[in-house]
Design an enzyme around this catalytic site. Sequence first.
Site, mmCIF file in Angstrom:
data_model
loop_
_atom_site.group_PDB
_atom_site.id
_atom_site.type_symbol
_atom_site.label_atom_id
_atom_site.label_comp_id
_atom_site.label_asym_id
_atom_site.label_seq_id
_atom_site.Cartn_x
_atom_site.Cartn_y
_atom_site.Cartn_z
ATOM 1 C CE LYS A 18 38.668 -55.163 102.557
ATOM 2 N NZ LYS A 18 39.693 -55.593 103.502
ATOM 3 C CG LEU B 97 41.724 -50.935 104.278
ATOM 4 C CD1 LEU B 97 41.825 -50.884 102.761
ATOM 5 C CD2 LEU B 97 41.104 -52.232 104.720
ATOM 6 C CD GLU C 110 46.984 -51.202 107.239
ATOM 7 O OE1 GLU C 110 45.796 -51.139 107.595
ATOM 8 O OE2 GLU C 110 47.347 -51.062 106.058
ATOM 9 C CE1 TYR D 238 41.286 -57.022 99.836
ATOM 10 C CE2 TYR D 238 39.769 -58.213 101.239
ATOM 11 C CZ TYR D 238 40.972 -57.548 101.058
ATOM 12 O OH TYR D 238 41.830 -57.406 102.112
ATOM 13 N NE ARG E 149 50.856 -60.662 81.546
ATOM 14 C CZ ARG E 149 51.839 -59.776 81.426
ATOM 15 N NH1 ARG E 149 52.171 -59.310 80.239
ATOM 16 N NH2 ARG E 149 52.501 -59.358 82.505
ATOM 17 N NE ARG F 261 36.950 -51.009 103.273
ATOM 18 C CZ ARG F 261 37.215 -51.639 104.411
ATOM 19 N NH1 ARG F 261 37.988 -51.053 105.317
ATOM 20 N NH2 ARG F 261 36.716 -52.838 104.650
HETATM 21 C C1 PLP Z 1 45.422 -54.172 105.685
HETATM 22 C C2 PLP Z 1 44.161 -54.079 106.467
HETATM 23 N N1 PLP Z 1 44.047 -53.140 107.415
HETATM 24 C C3 PLP Z 1 42.942 -53.028 108.173
HETATM 25 C C4 PLP Z 1 41.861 -53.888 108.007
HETATM 26 C C5 PLP Z 1 40.637 -53.734 108.877
HETATM 27 O O1 PLP Z 1 39.582 -53.152 108.137
HETATM 28 P P1 PLP Z 1 38.069 -53.446 108.504
HETATM 29 O O2 PLP Z 1 37.863 -52.992 109.896
HETATM 30 O O3 PLP Z 1 37.284 -52.614 107.536
HETATM 31 O O4 PLP Z 1 37.859 -54.906 108.322
HETATM 32 C C6 PLP Z 1 41.918 -54.864 107.013
HETATM 33 C C7 PLP Z 1 40.782 -55.766 106.809
HETATM 34 O O5 PLP Z 1 40.852 -56.703 106.081
HETATM 35 C C8 PLP Z 1 43.084 -54.956 106.215
HETATM 36 O O6 PLP Z 1 43.184 -55.883 105.254
#
Ligand code: PLP
Length: 285
Positions: free
Chosen positions: A149, A205, A181, A31, A102, A50
């Site tokens: 993501k 991420l 994070e 996503y 499946r 991304r």
């Molecule tokens: C796990 C995670 N880390 C960091 C971020 C921040 O990323 P961005 O600045 O691209 O929204 C997100 C955004 O949803 C996230 O899900």
Amino acid sequence: MTVFLNGNYVDGSAAVIPVTDRGFIFGDGVYEVFRSVDGRLFEGERHQERLEEGLAALRIAMPEAAHGGALREIAARLLEENGHSRGHATVYVQITRGAAPRAHQFPADDVRPTMFVTTSALNSLEAVRSAGAVVITQPDVRWYRCNIKTIQLLPNVLAKQAAIESGGFEALFIRNGMVTEGTHSNLFAVLEGEVRTHPDNNLILPGVTRSVVLELAAELGFPVREEAITEEEIGQVDELFLTGTTTDVLPIAQVDGRHVGTGSPGPVAGQLYEALYRRMHEGRD
Ligand SMILES: Cc1ncc(COP(=O)(O)O)c(C=O)c1O
């Protein structure tokens, strides 16, 4: 609310996917959340890149409608029809490997990915921003490909829920004594005169806002180091703040019940938020 599903614009309540969709069965998809400011996608190319990298990493074929130009048109139409083309909104894009009987292995090549796009108004976080966010720490029990993501977000969901139930806003993940994070945000610290954040690798991420904030910090003349802070260092930092598409730059006031720095939003976070806000309104994308 109009949504885009596999080439059609339909009312959200009428958008239907097969129960055999691999997103539903396996969480087999990616996503992206774009930020829209007055109908313009902020840093749209970085989000697009991304999304394409995530699809390539999972070997999901890129739908025609997911190409940059096509996706921009879809976003513009949905923002307009849903009344989100003024002010701040988000565009959510989800692409799964598609519907198939499946079986764990990839389905035959003729299975078409499922693509869904919707828009939402962005909730204001001004109250949290001015007081500073209250956060908790949680063990990082995620896999080793956090840079993709994917829609598989159960550890993030459970950790965020724990934060909410404790009266907080966000949870910070701890892996091997390092802060990686947040559940939907990246983490920055100000420590010994440096702006620190976890390096861009498979444990986080690669946030679009993180990249922009790193650029802004350099422009503002702050020394920057991409090195994770340890759990112990949380007690020593002057400032901590979150970054994300829906959080912008959000100062943290408390971690696990203990004040961060003075316990009030700090000056570095404040300057970076202002710089980010300026860039968003400059018309850059
Ligand atoms: C796990 C995670 N880390 C960091 C971020 C921040 O990323 P961005 O600045 O691209 O929204 C997100 C955004 O949803 C996230 O899900």
